[in-house]
Write an enzyme that holds these catalytic residues in place. Structure first.
Site, short mmCIF file in Angstrom:
data_model
loop_
_atom_site.label_atom_id
_atom_site.label_comp_id
_atom_site.label_asym_id
_atom_site.label_seq_id
_atom_site.Cartn_x
_atom_site.Cartn_y
_atom_site.Cartn_z
N LYS A 1 2.68 9.20 -1.75
CA LYS A 1 1.25 9.01 -1.58
C LYS A 1 0.72 9.67 -0.31
CE LYS A 1 1.67 4.67 0.69
NZ LYS A 1 0.88 4.10 1.72
N THR A 2 1.54 9.71 0.73
CA THR A 2 1.06 10.36 1.96
C THR A 2 0.83 11.85 1.71
OG1 THR A 2 2.46 8.79 3.12
CG2 THR A 2 1.46 10.53 4.42
N ASP B 1 -6.01 4.35 2.71
CA ASP B 1 -4.58 4.15 2.46
C ASP B 1 -4.27 2.65 2.45
OD1 ASP B 1 -1.99 4.80 2.06
OD2 ASP B 1 -1.57 5.44 4.12
N GLU B 2 -3.19 2.25 1.82
CA GLU B 2 -2.78 0.84 1.78
C GLU B 2 -3.92 -0.06 1.33
OE1 GLU B 2 0.29 0.41 2.23
OE2 GLU B 2 1.06 1.66 3.85
N GLN C 1 3.10 -4.16 -2.75
CA GLN C 1 3.35 -4.04 -1.32
C GLN C 1 2.26 -4.73 -0.49
OE1 GLN C 1 5.07 -0.23 0.10
NE2 GLN C 1 4.75 0.45 -2.00
N ARG D 1 12.27 0.83 1.70
CA ARG D 1 12.27 1.75 2.85
C ARG D 1 13.51 2.63 2.85
NH1 ARG D 1 7.68 2.17 2.96
NH2 ARG D 1 7.91 0.91 1.10
#
Length: 817
Positions: A45-46, A238-239, A283, A638
DNA sequence: CTCCCGCAGGTTTTT
DNA sequence: CCTGCGGGAG
């Protein structure tokens, strides 16, 4: 990947879509309008976000200043900036607005805040300072005592927390005053209003105000709204699963003025404008900060024209690690099904280690590091994750002893140290002389012979005459009961601050800092202390203060705008987390929360024990427990190649030892992917019982079904295992009822923390299996209930319209029987 | 007014 | 365990 650094030419279309899968390409190359990108862990996504920014600039020909990208941490912002930089060059990246909600709002408010006035008439000036937790707590304490309220009943900490919760839910003091019904809420409302009044008098804002005031200002002032609206035409978030109501309001305010019903008008409105929100419900780990994942679930409903792109391909982790993550998260009921496709090989099994205590646990990590090191694994590729900051102590100790370099991210922040806060308070006071909390902090630090009573008189006098405390100090001779000697000291102090303020106009930040340190005699006093006591702690303080001077010097070198204003704003909003050098060859230590958005080839997760992870505070709420599980999911995902999970049978907390049992999350993992852990078949912690309450304390617990004795599974299991070992006092169980008592309010029936704060929603409550009728979709059956209390959402399977997620507060659902 | 001592209370996670 | 605070002595 790209090596187009500093290339003046825009990148080509092909470069922007290079090496992306179809969905990623779709997201990057969207046109105008709103879009939701559902991005599973490790799905790139980044990359999508940064290329999208580049796409807006180079393909859609949008000017850099029109793009705003919001992230959750400053570190994520810096990362995005540097990635855009490497795509488009430094010059372009600098003109983009990339930052956290808080820092972006702070920046705009610096410019616009003088146009703001609250319903009560509170106003701020552009040189406002930002109060941290301690500062705001002091303000609340002052207010509670001013209102003659009992600190026991209206605990300042709790009040402060409630005010923050209200602000995050998008309510300001005035709105809440209309809503507060019962006695307690009305007192809270009073405290809230007085708190805001105090902040205004000190020309200070708290964290939440940065967003809340910005929102209010946008709503009340058309000129500001137009200016902001004209400049920012493209918003990326984002997020998104972790946004709260206030942040969502910010997003909506930036995206449109009002919501036209007409389809054509709507299309027109989005002309040359875009909104892209990116997130993953699994998340969502910030509900304690009032993040509400129903916002992302309801996004398509709010933005009916939104394009939806799903990124479900995971490029990060091995198949095994993904399986482990999946086998954990499927135990959550508050989620929408989603499949992450793996793009990599199987990889090795996840390793589990059961340590005897936290030192043993730390040594296991160190031994593994050494072993892996022998196989040329770099330390910088490893990361140690834990649930609570306190856990870092043991591992740090062992790392130091073993000579392994590490960097701790977060934890006790440099800027939280008393001496640093003192010095910053001086600087803040110079920048904003109205800052009364700062004044109180430094006026007698170092000792100037001013006592408690004198300072109380000053504060009183200031409040009565609606003056800042520094102005009150200047008029000290006029205050009754202040001795002439004290008055002189006060006047001298006020004059010093004024002089420094004048100097701040012509001096660099670092030079000003040194001047203040010298003339305030703060540093000299510290040195005197150190010389007398030879105390290492005091010596450390001197070092810290010197370090701050270095920080200021570095800031001058690197900042775009090396002003005192931006220095102070930065220090208020930036944590150590953001400055940690991730490239250094050292192992990283951080909490699971800090690890969000990061990835490491090798990950160690420590402390997988009931009561620690999942945390004890979450054990009696199913939805809190599910958040813990999402946190576990975040931690596991992660890891790229190697994952270690450890727990310890014994752990000292508070200096006392308690005995623990392995986390239920370990039992949830499919055994074939896990090495070194045998789920106890008798364990009470398998998926089925996961949602039951284990916290029903002591022997008062009601008898449970299936002929269980009158004790919870938690106790039963624990006692069987450790009862004879640890025995009496130190047992976890003995401490259990305590926090429950503390969370109970006098006269309050609500065990839930903020129950008295929220207006209770009115709707027909439904259960799984209920048959319902909907005006548009017809007859259906409830297949899932998501959330609890007034946040319930229903997943309904309609006979003709298929599966729909509905919010009962908006959708009219009639229960059939 | 300052210093020092003892005690209570609190630790989830962060902008 | 460690911090912050109140109370009492100097």
């Amino acid at each position: 990947m790209q090596t187009t650094n500093f290339q003046p030419q825009p990148v080509t279309r092909q470069q922007l879509l290079d090496k992306l899968n179809t969905q990623q390409q779709d997201a990057v190359s969207l046109g105008w309008g709103p879009a939701l990108v559902v991005a599973g862990a490790g799905s790139g996504k980044t990359t999508v976000l940064t290329r999208r920014v580049a796409w807006l600039l180079s393909e859609l020909r949008q000017p850099p200043y029109s793009v705003m990208a919001v992230t959750f941490t400053n570190k994520a912002a810096a990362q995005m900036k540097s990635r855009v930089e490497s795509l488009l060059g430094e010059g372009v990246a600098k003109r983009l607005t990339i930052g956290t909600f808080h820092s972006i709002c702070a920046r705009i408010l610096r410019r616009e805040i003088s146009a703001y006035e609250s319903a009560e008439g509170f106003k701020w000036k552009s040189n406002f300072v930002i109060y941290d937790e301690t500062d705001t707590l002091n303000v609340v304490k002052g207010v509670v005592s001013k209102l003659n309220l009992d600190e026991k009943v209206f605990a300042p900490k709790e009040m402060r927390h409630s005010i923050s919760a209200l602000k995050n839910d998008g309510l300001n003091a005035h709105q809440y005053s209309q809503e507060a019904r019962n006695y307690r809420d009305q007192r809270l409302s009073e405290i809230f209003t007085n708190y805001q009044s105090e902040l205004a008098r000190n020309n200070a804002l708290d964290f939440d105000d940065l967003i809340a005031l910005f929102n209010d200002l946008m709503e009340q002032n058309e000129e500001v709204r137009r200016r902001v609206h004209d400049q920012y035409r493209h918003l990326l978030v984002d997020e998104f699963q972790d946004t709260n109501k206030a942040q969502y309001r910010f997003i909506r305010l930036l995206s449109f003025d009002e919501n036209p019903q007409d389809e054509g008008m709507r299309r027109q409105r989005w002309e040359n404008r875009s909104l892209m929100v990116v997130g993953d419900v699994d998340q969502s780990i910030y509900s304690w900060r009032k993040a509400d994942f129903r916002i992302i679930l309801g996004f398509q409903n709010d933005f009916k024209e939104a394009a939806v792109v799903k990124l479900e391909e995971n490029y990060r982790s091995t198949a095994t690690i993904l399986q482990v993550a999946n086998s954990i998260i499927i135990n959550n009921s508050e989620r929408l099904e989603k499949t992450l496709r793996c793009n990599r090989g199987e990889g090795g099994k996840v390793r589990c280690y059961g340590a005897s205590d936290e030192i043993d646990e730390a040594f296991f990590v160190v031994d593994e590091l050494k072993r892996l090191g022998a196989r040329s694994l770099r330390l910088s590729d490893c990361c140690i994750l834990y649930r609570t900051n306190a856990q870092s102590r043991a591992i740090e100790e062992v790392l130091v002893r073993s000579g392994i370099p590490y960097v701790m991210v977060g934890g006790t922040r440099f800027y939280d140290r008393a001496e640093i806060k003192d010095v910053i308070a001086y600087m803040k006071l110079v920048y904003n002389p109205d800052d009364g909390i700062g004044f109180q902090r430094v006026v007698n630090n170092p000792r100037r012979g001013l006592g408690k009573t004198t300072l109380e008189r000053v504060a009183e006098y200031a409040a009565q005459n609606n003056l800042s405390q520094i102005d009150a100090a200047s008029q000290a001779t006029a205050i009754s009961d202040v001795s002439p000697k004290a008055a002189k000291t006060l006047i001298d102090f006020a004059n010093s601050v004024r002089r420094w303020q004048t100097m701040s106009g012509v001096m660099s930040v670092a030079a000003l800092l040194e001047l203040v340190l010298r003339e305030s005699t703060y540093l000299a006093a510290l040195e005197k202390d150190a010389a007398e006591s030879k105390d290492e702690v005091v010596l450390g303080r001197i070092d810290n203060v010197r370090e701050l001077v270095v920080v200021a010097q570095e800031f001058e070198q690197s900042a775009d705008e090396p002003t005192l204003e931006s220095f102070l704003t930065r220090i208020s909003l930036v944590s150590d987390l953001d400055s940690a050098d991730m490239n250094q060859d050292s192992i990283k230590l951080m909490t699971l929360h800090s690890a969000k958005g990061l990835e490491f080839p090798t990950v160690f997760m420590l402390g997988l024990e009931e009561g620690l992870f999942p945390h004890i505070r979450s054990l009696n709420s199913p939805s809190a427990l599910e958040e813990e599980r999402r946190l576990m999911y975040v931690g596991v995902t992660r890891a790229e190649d190697r994952l270690y999970l450890t727990y310890s049978r014994r752990r000292s907390t508070y200096g006392e030892t308690s005995y623990t049992i392995p986390s239920r999350f370990l039992s949830e993992i499919n055994g074939e992917y896990l090495q070194g852990f045998q789920a106890d078949p008798e364990s009470a912690f398998r998926a089925e019982s996961g949602s039951k309450s284990y916290a029903s304390g002591g022997s008062y617990a009601p008898p449970q079904e299936r002929g269980r004795p009158a004790r919870s599974g938690y106790e039963e299991y624990s006692e069987e295992r450790h009862g004879r070992l640890g025995g009496g006092k130190n047992d976890v169980l003995q401490q259990k009822p305590k926090p429950r008592v503390l969370s109970r309010r006098p006269g309050g029936e609500g065990a839930e923390e903020q129950s008295s704060v929220k207006p209770v929603a009115n709707f027909q409550r439904l259960c799984v299996g209920d048959n319902v009728m909907h005006a548009k979709f017809g007859v259906g059956k409830v297949s899932q209930v998501i959330g609890e209390g007034d946040k319930e959402l229903y997943n309904v399977e309609f006979q003709t319209a298929g599966k729909r997620l509905l919010d009962p507060r908006f959708a009219k659902l009639v229960k059939l029987d």
